[in-house]
Write an enzyme that holds these catalytic residues in place. Structure first.
Site, PDB file in Angstrom:
ATOM      1  N   HIS A 196      18.842  63.017  76.707  1.00 14.75           N
ATOM      2  CA  HIS A 196      19.330  63.046  75.320  1.00 14.75           C
ATOM      3  C   HIS A 196      18.892  61.777  74.605  1.00 14.75           C
ATOM      4  O   HIS A 196      18.996  60.687  75.147  1.00 14.75           O
ATOM      5  CB  HIS A 196      20.864  63.130  75.316  1.00 14.75           C
ATOM      6  CG  HIS A 196      21.441  63.130  73.934  1.00 14.75           C
ATOM      7  ND1 HIS A 196      21.544  64.281  73.180  1.00 14.75           N
ATOM      8  CD2 HIS A 196      21.905  62.127  73.136  1.00 14.75           C
ATOM      9  CE1 HIS A 196      22.065  63.992  72.001  1.00 14.75           C
ATOM     10  NE2 HIS A 196      22.289  62.686  71.948  1.00 14.75           N
TER      11      HIS A 196
ATOM     12  N   ARG B 210      34.285  64.371  60.986  1.00 15.83           N
ATOM     13  CA  ARG B 210      33.811  62.974  60.981  1.00 15.83           C
ATOM     14  C   ARG B 210      32.800  62.760  59.870  1.00 15.83           C
ATOM     15  O   ARG B 210      32.789  61.723  59.200  1.00 15.83           O
ATOM     16  CB  ARG B 210      33.179  62.628  62.343  1.00 15.83           C
ATOM     17  CG  ARG B 210      34.207  62.437  63.459  1.00 15.83           C
ATOM     18  CD  ARG B 210      33.527  62.437  64.814  1.00 15.83           C
ATOM     19  NE  ARG B 210      32.554  61.368  64.932  1.00 15.83           N
ATOM     20  CZ  ARG B 210      31.512  61.395  65.781  1.00 15.83           C
ATOM     21  NH1 ARG B 210      31.327  62.433  66.583  1.00 15.83           N
ATOM     22  NH2 ARG B 210      30.682  60.389  65.833  1.00 15.83           N
TER      23      ARG B 210
HETATM   24  N1  URA Z   1      24.953  62.639  68.285  1.00 16.92           N
HETATM   25  C1  URA Z   1      25.956  63.448  68.677  1.00 16.92           C
HETATM   26  O1  URA Z   1      25.744  64.466  69.324  1.00 16.92           O
HETATM   27  N2  URA Z   1      27.222  63.099  68.342  1.00 16.92           N
HETATM   28  C2  URA Z   1      27.511  61.989  67.638  1.00 16.92           C
HETATM   29  O2  URA Z   1      28.668  61.738  67.382  1.00 16.92           O
HETATM   30  C3  URA Z   1      26.457  61.161  67.227  1.00 16.92           C
HETATM   31  C4  URA Z   1      25.170  61.514  67.582  1.00 16.92           C
END
Ligand code: URA
Length: 439
Positions: A82, A168
């Site tokens: 990732h 968020r």
């Molecule tokens: N990438 C994600 O998957 N979640 C986050 O909160 C920030 C970046």
């Protein structure tokens, strides 16, 4: 239990219990908690933080909020990777076929791009015919056959994260270390791999602008892995300039193919090899990073990496002829060449602004549902430290209209600083945090 008590507790800097965190995530997932109270708790977490134990509970509850992928039917140690997001950061398209080509299964769920950072799924969809919608049974069958699946996130993966991320986004609570760590790790854990390599980007084109912040995020994610019995390693890599030279969906596919053909090197290849080598280390397919990198380099030289990408395209419906003929990939019709206004050295790049310029060409989204122009983007002709002669090309922009090209060109010009004296180059790799170190 009442959510108000949890909000007040976190407001007063107190630690939430496992049961309280489960109550919160359950209420987020089943829709019984109102958005205003979820948002209030998110802000309290943003302001007052969480410790490693709380973040681990939050991560696991989020991972378990939907259906988890079970890849146990696929033989071998499954590795995932990732990136926290950058510009011209196409490492997946390079390392996934390389790693799979040495027999280590890669089943990777990726997201779409939003804002200035591109998404692997959008890049893959720029390949005519390529299908990113794969369900669990198909993913298992493909991984058993070819060791490689690149797919979009399934509908029911981590619904709690989807809800929390949306809130968020509109409540000023995205840039919170515990919330970012739980969001990323919950999705990776739910996706079912045995080991995860994280590429935490640091610099002007990244979420994390300072090394300290990037290290803190990397450490907590490695620590979560350790607490839940999953091997996780994190590399902190520089994002003070675009990683590759091509920015945009089909343009990045072209650069990745050129690298797998062995025609192009540079920083993008370096980071892809390093992350790939960490994946091989987790899978115990290599004993050292040097050995892992050499193995992957060999897979470029002998054509096995490119052959694995061909297999991926064929099995997921993409036209494999793009590997030989880039004219089969989309490329926007209007071009604009940005030239240097003065002599000097390229000393500074505002990478986020380069991402915004790419967005302005049509290559990136400003809002979530925005359709992309797959053939739009930018090819950078210069990197930090290069000597610049007045009038020479700094970049070529591609877009659907002349107007878009010109306005993206203005943003791009603003992102580059040419000075009379050179500056030291920023490091490509700033730190590595391995699951082994934290033992
Ligand atoms: N990438 C994600 O998957 N979640 C986050 O909160 C920030 C970046």
């Amino acid at each position: 239990m009442h959510i108000l008590d949890l909000i007040i507790k976190k407001r007063e800097h107190q630690k939430l219990t496992k049961e309280e965190i489960s109550f919160f995530v359950q209420g987020v997932t089943d829709g019984t908690l109102p958005d205003y109270q979820i948002s209030a708790l998110l802000m309290a977490i943003f302001l007052n933080g969480m410790d490693a134990e709380e973040i681990t509970h939050l991560t696991m509850d989020m991972a378990n909020s939907g259906a988890r992928f079970d890849l146990s039917a696929v033989q071998g140690f499954k590795v995932d990777k990732h990136s926290t997001g950058g510009v011209a950061d196409t490492t997946t398209l390079i390392l996934a076929p390389l790693v799979a080509s040495v027999g280590v299964p890669v089943v990777k769920m990726s997201g779409r791009g939003l804002g200035f950072s591109g998404g692997t799924i959008d890049k893959l969809e720029s390949i005519p015919g390529f299908c990113v919608s794969v369900d669990e049974a198909q993913a298992i069958a493909l991984a058993q056959k070819s060791h490689l699946v690149l797919m979009g996130q399934t509908e029911n993966l981590t619904p709690a994260d989807k809800k929390l991320y949306a809130l968020r986004d509109v409540t000023g609570t995205v840039e919170s270390l515990p919330l970012i760590a739980a969001s990323i790790m919950s999705k990776k854990i739910a996706a079912g791999a045995n080991g995860i390599v994280l590429d935490v980007k640091c610099g002007s084109g990244a979420f994390m602008k300072t090394l300290e912040d990037a290290q803190a995020l990397a450490r907590i994610m490695v620590e979560i892995g350790k607490r839940v019995g999953q091997k996780v390693s994190a590399v902190i890599s520089g994002m003070d300039q675009p990683l590759g030279s091509h920015i945009g969906n089909s343009l990045e596919v072209m650069e990745a193919i050129s690298i797998l053909r062995g025609e192009v090197g540079g920083d993008l290849l370096e980071v892809a090899l390093l992350l790939g080598a960490h994946m091989l280390l987790l899978a115990e397919r290599a004993e050292t990073i040097a050995e892992g990198k050499a193995l992957l380099q060999q897979q470029i030289a002998n054509g096995q990496g490119l052959a694995k990408l061909r297999e991926l395209l064929i099995q997921q419906g993409g036209n494999p002829a793009v590997l030989e003929d880039f004219s089969l990939l989309p490329l926007s019709p209007c071009t604009h060449i940005l030239t240097a206004a003065q002599d000097g050295y390229l000393t500074k790049i505002n990478t986020a602004k380069i991402g915004q310029a790419a967005q302005a060409t049509g290559a990136g989204r400003v809002y979530k549902e925005q359709p992309l122009d797959y053939g739009a983007g930018i090819i950078m002709k210069k990197r930090l430290g290069d000597i610049i002669t007045k009038g020479e090309p700094l970049a070529v922009l591609y877009s659907a209209t002349e107007e878009r090209c010109a306005s993206a060109g203005n943003i791009l010009a603003d992102a580059l600083t040419i000075s009379d004296t050179p500056m030291p180059l920023p490091p490509l790799v700033l730190d590595t945090i391995s699951y082994r170190q934290s033992e």
